[in-house]
Design an enzyme around this catalytic site. Structure first.
Site, PDB file in Angstrom:
ATOM      1  N   LYS A  78       0.847  -1.198   0.000  1.00  0.00           N
ATOM      2  CA  LYS A  78       0.000   0.000   0.000  1.00  0.00           C
ATOM      3  C   LYS A  78       0.880   1.245   0.000  1.00  0.00           C
ATOM      4  O   LYS A  78       2.061   1.221   0.359  1.00  0.00           O
ATOM      5  CB  LYS A  78      -0.941   0.023   1.204  1.00  0.00           C
ATOM      6  CG  LYS A  78      -0.258   0.104   2.584  1.00  0.00           C
ATOM      7  CD  LYS A  78       0.121   1.510   3.045  1.00  0.00           C
ATOM      8  CE  LYS A  78       0.818   1.511   4.384  1.00  0.00           C
ATOM      9  NZ  LYS A  78       1.539   2.758   4.679  1.00  0.00           N
TER      10      LYS A  78
ATOM     11  N   VAL B 271      11.349  -4.073   2.652  1.00  0.00           N
ATOM     12  CA  VAL B 271      11.145  -4.226   4.102  1.00  0.00           C
ATOM     13  C   VAL B 271      11.389  -2.896   4.812  1.00  0.00           C
ATOM     14  O   VAL B 271      12.236  -2.103   4.387  1.00  0.00           O
ATOM     15  CB  VAL B 271      12.106  -5.315   4.630  1.00  0.00           C
ATOM     16  CG1 VAL B 271      12.057  -5.407   6.145  1.00  0.00           C
ATOM     17  CG2 VAL B 271      11.773  -6.670   4.006  1.00  0.00           C
ATOM     18  N   ALA B 272      10.665  -2.655   5.914  1.00  0.00           N
ATOM     19  CA  ALA B 272      10.800  -1.415   6.714  1.00  0.00           C
ATOM     20  C   ALA B 272      10.726  -0.186   5.817  1.00  0.00           C
ATOM     21  O   ALA B 272      11.554   0.710   5.869  1.00  0.00           O
ATOM     22  CB  ALA B 272      12.108  -1.413   7.506  1.00  0.00           C
ATOM     23  N   ALA B 273       9.687  -0.180   4.968  1.00  0.00           N
ATOM     24  CA  ALA B 273       9.622   0.801   3.886  1.00  0.00           C
ATOM     25  C   ALA B 273       8.442   1.755   3.964  1.00  0.00           C
ATOM     26  O   ALA B 273       8.370   2.714   3.206  1.00  0.00           O
ATOM     27  CB  ALA B 273       9.575   0.056   2.546  1.00  0.00           C
ATOM     28  N   GLY B 274       7.478   1.488   4.853  1.00  0.00           N
ATOM     29  CA  GLY B 274       6.272   2.315   4.883  1.00  0.00           C
ATOM     30  C   GLY B 274       5.252   1.886   3.854  1.00  0.00           C
ATOM     31  O   GLY B 274       4.380   2.656   3.462  1.00  0.00           O
TER      32      GLY B 274
ATOM     33  N   ALA C 195       3.667  -1.335   4.234  1.00  0.00           N
ATOM     34  CA  ALA C 195       2.890  -2.389   4.915  1.00  0.00           C
ATOM     35  C   ALA C 195       3.263  -3.792   4.459  1.00  0.00           C
ATOM     36  O   ALA C 195       2.418  -4.691   4.432  1.00  0.00           O
ATOM     37  CB  ALA C 195       1.384  -2.149   4.749  1.00  0.00           C
ATOM     38  N   GLY C 196       4.524  -4.007   4.120  1.00  0.00           N
ATOM     39  CA  GLY C 196       4.974  -5.327   3.668  1.00  0.00           C
ATOM     40  C   GLY C 196       4.707  -6.424   4.680  1.00  0.00           C
ATOM     41  O   GLY C 196       4.198  -7.492   4.334  1.00  0.00           O
ATOM     42  N   GLY C 197       5.032  -6.177   5.945  1.00  0.00           N
ATOM     43  CA  GLY C 197       4.783  -7.166   6.994  1.00  0.00           C
ATOM     44  C   GLY C 197       3.302  -7.341   7.270  1.00  0.00           C
ATOM     45  O   GLY C 197       2.811  -8.462   7.442  1.00  0.00           O
TER      46      GLY C 197
ATOM     47  N   THR D  67       0.737  -6.799   5.250  1.00  0.00           N
ATOM     48  CA  THR D  67       0.003  -7.452   4.163  1.00  0.00           C
ATOM     49  C   THR D  67       0.283  -8.949   4.152  1.00  0.00           C
ATOM     50  O   THR D  67      -0.584  -9.752   3.806  1.00  0.00           O
ATOM     51  CB  THR D  67       0.304  -6.784   2.802  1.00  0.00           C
ATOM     52  OG1 THR D  67      -0.658  -7.233   1.848  1.00  0.00           O
ATOM     53  CG2 THR D  67       1.690  -7.100   2.265  1.00  0.00           C
TER      54      THR D  67
ATOM     55  N   ASP E 139      -2.100  -1.662  10.550  1.00  0.00           N
ATOM     56  CA  ASP E 139      -2.333  -1.687   9.100  1.00  0.00           C
ATOM     57  C   ASP E 139      -2.968  -2.987   8.616  1.00  0.00           C
ATOM     58  O   ASP E 139      -3.412  -3.072   7.469  1.00  0.00           O
ATOM     59  CB  ASP E 139      -1.012  -1.492   8.335  1.00  0.00           C
ATOM     60  CG  ASP E 139      -0.564  -0.042   8.304  1.00  0.00           C
ATOM     61  OD1 ASP E 139      -1.401   0.846   8.555  1.00  0.00           O
ATOM     62  OD2 ASP E 139       0.627   0.207   8.024  1.00  0.00           O
TER      63      ASP E 139
END
Length: 288
Positions: free
Chosen positions: A8, A93-96, A98-100, A102, A134
């Protein structure tokens, strides 16, 4: 059972207060983009939860939100069987983005089908909220206004097929640290969320690009000034507007046409050699 777990971006992010537990009260416009991880889950012959991933730096133990999702789902529905979870990671990763979150959302949705639990999306969102703010949005996807700490979701008219270039620099940002350093009293100008929603309903990409705002930039851009340069380079490359997503450090920019986006992509890839750069589009839903 396999599923795409979409990233996102935030088209708007405003902080309007704080709860007693120190969580910030937010108003955000969230948008799914066509950049995704692939989550594959199968039942195992034992009672263990195991995670494998194609990226060595992604934790495969209880620190992984996908692991937490599997634990919570089993506890909620009294499931004893183990699962093997494979994550094919494409979202930075840790990117803003919502990888984790989602990934966790996809685990809940897949396990719901895999074990024939047939829980409603609302129930899955309640479980998801225990994992992260999120996760409920990631279960729903698409274009949405998210309020509270992110769990109060109002679907909006789809803002799909908008071309964007996304750049994730070669460092991560701690969401917790960014929010800790955000002083709501120093936010001079709040986001015109209603104006942006109206423009999105009118499909006015130019207005959206020039008026989107993220108050967390006040924190992250001070600490990582290179993000200002990236935003400026995107604008100079023909972007309608550029902004940081979430707590950062990912920056995205909307473009009117694919040719301009392609040129910007090549330029940014050449200049920021150790960054992840993508061309993608907004999509209507995450198909969860």
């Amino acid at each position: 059972m396999k599923m795409k777990a979409y990233a996102k971006i935030n088209i708007a992010l405003d902080a309007i207060g704080k709860r007693e537990d120190n969580y910030h009260l937010l108003r955000m416009i969230m948008q799914t983009v066509d950049l995704y991880d692939v989550i594959d889950i199968e039942k195992s012959n034992d009672s263990n939860i195991s995670i494998s991933c194609n990226k060595h730096y992604v934790p495969t133990d209880e620190r992984n939100l996908a692991y937490k999702a599997a634990v919570l789902f089993r506890d909620e529905f009294n499931i004893k069987d183990g699962v093997k979870i494979n994550i094919k990671k494409n979202i930075p990763v840790a990117a803003g983005m919502a990888g984790g979150s989602t990934n966790a959302a996809a685990v809940l949705v897949i396990m719901n089908k895999l074990f024939n639990v047939n829980a409603s999306l609302e129930v899955l969102k309640e479980i998801g909220l225990k994992i992260g703010a999120d996760v409920p949005y990631c279960i729903e996807g698409g274009t949405a206004l998210c309020e509270g700490i992110g769990e109060i979701i109002t679907p909006l008219k789809p803002f799909e097929n908008k071309i964007l270039v996304v750049l994730k620099p070669n460092f991560g940002v701690s969401t917790k640290e960014v929010y800790t350093n955000l002083d709501i009293n120093k936010i001079r100008k709040h986001v015109n969320i209603e104006g942006l929603i109206q423009a999105m309903e009118n499909d006015d990409l130019d207005y959206v690009s020039k008026n989107m705002k993220n108050v967390l930039e006040n924190v992250t851009l001070k600490k990582h000034t290179i993000l200002k340069n990236i935003k400026e380079d995107m604008r100079k490359s023909g972007a309608l507007g550029a902004m940081m997503s979430g707590s950062g450090p990912t920056v995205f920019a909307f473009f009117d046409d694919m040719l301009t986006a392609q040129r910007a992509f090549e330029f940014l890839k050449g200049k920021y050699k150790y960054s992840d750069v993508y061309i993608t589009r907004t999509i209507n839903s995450n198909n969860l």
